[in-house]
Design an enzyme around this catalytic site. Structure first.
Site, short mmCIF file in Angstrom:
data_model
loop_
_atom_site.label_atom_id
_atom_site.label_comp_id
_atom_site.label_asym_id
_atom_site.label_seq_id
_atom_site.Cartn_x
_atom_site.Cartn_y
_atom_site.Cartn_z
N GLU A 223 22.35 24.58 39.16
CA GLU A 223 21.53 25.79 39.09
C GLU A 223 20.15 25.51 39.71
O GLU A 223 19.63 26.29 40.52
CB GLU A 223 21.39 26.22 37.64
CG GLU A 223 20.49 27.39 37.40
CD GLU A 223 20.19 27.58 35.92
OE1 GLU A 223 19.25 28.34 35.65
OE2 GLU A 223 20.87 26.99 35.05
N ASP B 40 18.87 27.11 43.31
CA ASP B 40 17.64 27.89 43.37
C ASP B 40 16.77 27.43 44.54
O ASP B 40 16.21 28.25 45.27
CB ASP B 40 16.89 27.76 42.04
CG ASP B 40 15.58 28.52 42.04
OD1 ASP B 40 15.60 29.75 42.22
OD2 ASP B 40 14.53 27.87 41.86
N ASP C 79 22.62 32.49 36.84
CA ASP C 79 22.60 31.03 36.94
C ASP C 79 23.80 30.53 37.75
O ASP C 79 23.69 29.60 38.55
CB ASP C 79 22.64 30.39 35.55
CG ASP C 79 21.37 30.65 34.75
OD1 ASP C 79 20.37 31.12 35.33
OD2 ASP C 79 21.41 30.40 33.52
N GLU D 33 23.34 30.81 41.49
CA GLU D 33 22.56 29.69 42.01
C GLU D 33 23.41 28.42 42.06
O GLU D 33 23.33 27.65 43.03
CB GLU D 33 21.32 29.46 41.14
CG GLU D 33 20.30 30.56 41.26
CD GLU D 33 19.14 30.43 40.29
OE1 GLU D 33 18.07 30.96 40.63
OE2 GLU D 33 19.30 29.81 39.21
#
Length: 176
Positions: free
Chosen positions: A77, A81, A148, A151
């Site tokens: 995650e 990102d 989440d 990502e």
């Protein structure tokens, strides 16, 4: 449908997030898949995984993992990102080279916020593939898990195919 981001920012958050997806991606994503069929998900992502375990890890929330593996999803995650941010920043720099930083930051924030991640996740029908335990599909917490997981999927594509593959996925899915 493509609209200019400044006019997009005047729309409601949910409408703005829905418009971030290309119609062709929504149409491809409408195909039904057996829950958990990662080959179908990989096809929707437009990436042929050399290591399917990476995608499986990206859609498996920590509450479905043994304690020793909890941090792997969270690290994906985190990595996803950053890769997403780089790809979106690169796209904005290429398409708005003379724009001031403040305006570019507003565009950037609109493309990486949770609502945009949810729109991408819903367009990919990612929820059907999530391994997130016994949560209600309408749960607010599930929105966070889905965002989440988007990502984490970006990270899985990055780990499997490198930055060029991840950037190509982001450009297709977000169509910034």
């Amino acid at each position: 449908m493509r609209i200019a981001l400044p006019s997009m920012l005047a729309l409601s958050t949910s409408r703005r997030a829905a418009l971030l997806l290309r119609p062709s991606l929504r149409a491809r994503s409408a195909r039904r898949a057996a829950p958990g069929d990662l080959a179908v998900l990989a096809q929707r992502l437009g990436h042929d995984f050399a290591d399917d375990r990476l995608l499986e890890l990206a859609v498996t929330h920590p509450n479905n993992l043994p304690p020793s593996k909890h941090t792997r999803f969270e690290r994906y995650e985190f990595l996803g990102d950053r890769v997403l941010g780089l790809a979106v920043a690169e796209w904005l720099e290429d398409h708005y080279p003379d724009e001031d930083e403040g305006t570019t930051q507003i565009r950037f924030a609109a493309l990486v916020r949770q609502e945009a991640l949810l729109a991408v996740g819903e367009g990919l029908r990612l929820q059907a593939h999530l391994r997130a335990g016994g949560r209600s599909p309408r749960s607010t917490r599930l929105d966070g898990i889905l965002a989440d997981a988007v990502e984490a999927v970006v990270a899985a594509v990055f780990r499997d195919g490198g930055y060029d593959a991840a950037r190509a996925f982001v450009y297709r899915a977000w169509d910034p």
